[in-house]
Design a protein around this motif. Structure first.
Motif, PDB file in Angstrom:
ATOM      1  N   ASP A  65      43.568  34.244  41.270  1.00  0.00           N
ATOM      2  CA  ASP A  65      43.658  33.487  42.519  1.00  0.00           C
ATOM      3  C   ASP A  65      44.502  32.237  42.355  1.00  0.00           C
ATOM      4  O   ASP A  65      45.232  31.831  43.267  1.00  0.00           O
ATOM      5  N   ARG A  66      44.415  31.627  41.182  1.00  0.00           N
ATOM      6  CA  ARG A  66      45.115  30.350  40.997  1.00  0.00           C
ATOM      7  C   ARG A  66      46.529  30.526  40.461  1.00  0.00           C
ATOM      8  O   ARG A  66      47.447  29.834  40.890  1.00  0.00           O
ATOM      9  N   TYR A  67      46.714  31.493  39.525  1.00  0.00           N
ATOM     10  CA  TYR A  67      47.997  31.586  38.847  1.00  0.00           C
ATOM     11  C   TYR A  67      48.770  32.859  39.150  1.00  0.00           C
ATOM     12  O   TYR A  67      49.945  32.973  38.812  1.00  0.00           O
ATOM     13  N   GLY A  68      48.114  33.844  39.736  1.00  0.00           N
ATOM     14  CA  GLY A  68      48.799  35.100  40.009  1.00  0.00           C
ATOM     15  C   GLY A  68      48.674  36.078  38.860  1.00  0.00           C
ATOM     16  O   GLY A  68      48.139  35.776  37.795  1.00  0.00           O
ATOM     17  N   LYS A  69      49.201  37.299  39.055  1.00  0.00           N
ATOM     18  CA  LYS A  69      49.014  38.361  38.075  1.00  0.00           C
ATOM     19  C   LYS A  69      49.776  38.112  36.780  1.00  0.00           C
ATOM     20  O   LYS A  69      49.440  38.653  35.733  1.00  0.00           O
ATOM     21  N   GLU A  70      50.837  37.256  36.832  1.00  0.00           N
ATOM     22  CA  GLU A  70      51.576  36.973  35.607  1.00  0.00           C
ATOM     23  C   GLU A  70      50.680  36.329  34.557  1.00  0.00           C
ATOM     24  O   GLU A  70      50.886  36.488  33.355  1.00  0.00           O
ATOM     25  N   ALA A  71      49.663  35.582  35.012  1.00  0.00           N
ATOM     26  CA  ALA A  71      48.771  34.903  34.081  1.00  0.00           C
ATOM     27  C   ALA A  71      47.870  35.876  33.349  1.00  0.00           C
ATOM     28  O   ALA A  71      47.229  35.506  32.368  1.00  0.00           O
ATOM     29  N   LEU A  72      47.827  37.126  33.786  1.00  0.00           N
ATOM     30  CA  LEU A  72      46.960  38.125  33.151  1.00  0.00           C
ATOM     31  C   LEU A  72      47.745  39.111  32.310  1.00  0.00           C
ATOM     32  O   LEU A  72      47.211  40.113  31.867  1.00  0.00           O
ATOM     33  N   GLN A  73      49.017  38.856  32.094  1.00  0.00           N
ATOM     34  CA  GLN A  73      49.846  39.846  31.407  1.00  0.00           C
ATOM     35  C   GLN A  73      49.526  39.968  29.931  1.00  0.00           C
ATOM     36  O   GLN A  73      49.974  40.881  29.277  1.00  0.00           O
ATOM     37  N   GLY A  74      48.748  39.085  29.387  1.00  0.00           N
ATOM     38  CA  GLY A  74      48.360  39.210  27.990  1.00  0.00           C
ATOM     39  C   GLY A  74      47.282  40.235  27.792  1.00  0.00           C
ATOM     40  O   GLY A  74      46.965  40.602  26.675  1.00  0.00           O
ATOM     41  N   ALA A  75      46.663  40.716  28.896  1.00  0.00           N
ATOM     42  CA  ALA A  75      45.603  41.717  28.790  1.00  0.00           C
ATOM     43  C   ALA A  75      46.050  42.991  29.462  1.00  0.00           C
ATOM     44  O   ALA A  75      46.494  42.959  30.596  1.00  0.00           O
ATOM     45  N   ALA A  76      45.953  44.098  28.765  1.00  0.00           N
ATOM     46  CA  ALA A  76      46.371  45.367  29.359  1.00  0.00           C
ATOM     47  C   ALA A  76      45.570  45.621  30.603  1.00  0.00           C
ATOM     48  O   ALA A  76      44.385  45.399  30.655  1.00  0.00           O
ATOM     49  N   GLY A  77      46.219  46.142  31.638  1.00  0.00           N
ATOM     50  CA  GLY A  77      45.554  46.395  32.904  1.00  0.00           C
ATOM     51  C   GLY A  77      45.667  45.242  33.842  1.00  0.00           C
ATOM     52  O   GLY A  77      45.473  45.397  35.028  1.00  0.00           O
ATOM     53  N   GLY A  78      45.973  44.033  33.362  1.00  0.00           N
ATOM     54  CA  GLY A  78      46.060  42.886  34.250  1.00  0.00           C
ATOM     55  C   GLY A  78      47.484  42.492  34.477  1.00  0.00           C
ATOM     56  O   GLY A  78      48.096  41.827  33.660  1.00  0.00           O
ATOM     57  N   GLY A  79      48.068  42.858  35.609  1.00  0.00           N
ATOM     58  CA  GLY A  79      49.425  42.464  35.940  1.00  0.00           C
ATOM     59  C   GLY A  79      50.479  43.414  35.417  1.00  0.00           C
ATOM     60  O   GLY A  79      51.630  43.299  35.751  1.00  0.00           O
ATOM     61  N   GLN A  80      50.111  44.363  34.520  1.00  0.00           N
ATOM     62  CA  GLN A  80      51.097  45.272  33.979  1.00  0.00           C
ATOM     63  C   GLN A  80      50.860  46.713  34.398  1.00  0.00           C
ATOM     64  O   GLN A  80      51.696  47.567  34.215  1.00  0.00           O
TER      65      GLN A  80
END
Length: 386
Positions: A65-80
């Motif tokens: 909500d705060r940073y967008g999906k790019e902030a989750l790219q370090g975890a598979a399934g999040g943003g990728q």
């Protein structure tokens, strides 16, 4: 890939129960077993599984909500996106209480153990603020002429006390002792060596030791904003207006998000829309259709249109009045007003009316009813022996 909330078709403030309900409905619709060999359905199934994997987890949802999906790219399934159908199916089974037969893909890569976001830049780079979606109703007349509307929305804006820094003072922002300001930490798990966002500073490289009391260290606060929206003439239901810069404030100097206004045109009592044309059903009597007449019909340009109905006009005949329809929303001309004739059969006849109609019927001949004559000729031909 679209916004996770839009994929599941839920509001940004949806409850966990609403998110789960929306996911279950869509997951069943696009499940591979129901759509064998359908590549598009498989893609949609992976997308909604990814969206649910993030939004069903409180921590990941907050980061998203705060940073967008790019902030989750370090975890598979999040943003990728899910790399395999097995991963999407494990999410499906978990949501339906069926058991996944293994640990979560987020847990495996550390996304569920404090590493809320990662990637090369972590959370340190500038990011655009979240975009918003609102639905707006306009009347049929407003869609024809265009209208200005005022919306009230709640957006995150820079805290005016700390100017978006999150700290009450410049001395209250310290270099993170865990990652030494890098925003990233390294972890060895068996054969895997991973880089992920620092769990202490969440990839920022700095920590706030003296948080601003107004925004509680977030750097942004929710504010109600009054926004004027110009709805152009010619809009139709399902159209979307983009208002750049009317979403949440960006992070670390990033641009503000956008506002998307989705249009719904309310139906009219007597008019219907067909593309840029307007359709009007005009009831006339049997006598008017037979003898011909002149009629004034309404239009949405505030002027009456006079049409001539020639004698012998049949039910369903359409008369076109040029330029009395919807303007093209892109400014390319206007549609027409289509007047469709509806010949009304009289009811509750008096005895005198019945007598006159009976006399009229006895005087009718084949020349008065050419369609009936042609129909009867075809019936005779159909049943005649070869």
């Amino acid at each position: 890939m679209a916004d996770y909330y839009e994929i599941l078709e839920v509001a940004r403030g949806a409850t966990p129960e609403e998110i789960k309900k929306a996911y279950r409905k869509k997951a069943v619709q696009y499940h591979p077993d129901k759509n064998p060999g359908d590549a598009d359905a498989e893609k949609r199934f992976k997308e909604i599984s990814e969206a649910y994997e993030v939004l069903s987890d409180e921590k990941k949802r907050q980061v998203y909500d705060r940073y967008g999906k790019e902030a989750l790219q370090g975890a598979a399934g999040g943003g990728q996106g899910f790399s395999s159908m097995d991963e999407a199916l494990r999410t499906f089974m978990g949501a339906f209480g069926m058991g996944g037969g293994g640990e979560s893909i987020f847990d495996f890569f550390g996304g569920g153990n404090g590493a809320e976001f990662g990637g090369r830049e972590g959370g340190r780079g500038a990011r655009q603020g979240a975009s918003k979606r609102v639905n707006i109703n306009v009347s049929f007349e407003e869609a024809v002429k265009g209208v200005d509307k005022e919306l009230v929305i709640s957006n995150y804006a820079n805290c005016n006390v700390c100017n978006g820094k999150g700290s009450s003072s410049s001395q209250g922002i310290k270099t993170c002792s865990e990652c030494k300001g890098r925003g990233q930490v390294f972890e060895q798990r068996g054969f895997f060596s991973m880089t992920m966002a620092c769990p202490k500073c969440h990839g920022e490289g700095k920590v706030i030791t003296d948080p601003c009391k107004n925004c509680k260290g977030q750097g942004a606060v929710k504010e109600k904003q009054h926004i004027k929206v110009h709805i152009p003439a010619g809009v139709d239901s399902g159209m979307r207006l983009k208002m750049s810069g009317y979403g949440d404030v960006g992070q670390h100097g990033g641009p503000t998000g956008d506002l998307y206004v989705f249009i719904n045109v309310e139906p009219h009592e007597i008019f219907e829309r067909e593309g840029n044309d307007i359709l009007l059903d005009l009831p006339i009597s049997f006598a008017e259709a037979a003898l011909g007449c002149k009629k004034e019909v309404p239009s949405l340009t505030n002027r009456a249109c006079r049409i001539t109905i020639p004698e012998g006009t049949q039910n369903g005949k359409i008369f076109r009045v040029k330029g009395e329809g919807f303007p093209n929303v892109h400014g390319h001309g206007k549609g027409d007003l289509l007047v469709r004739i509806f010949v009304e059969t009289p009811t509750r006849l008096s005895e005198r009316q019945k007598e006159l109609l009976q006399e009229f019927s006895e005087l009718e001949g084949p020349n008065n009813l050419p369609k009936r004559k042609g129909f009867l000729d075809k019936i005779k031909e159909f049943f005649s022996p070869n």
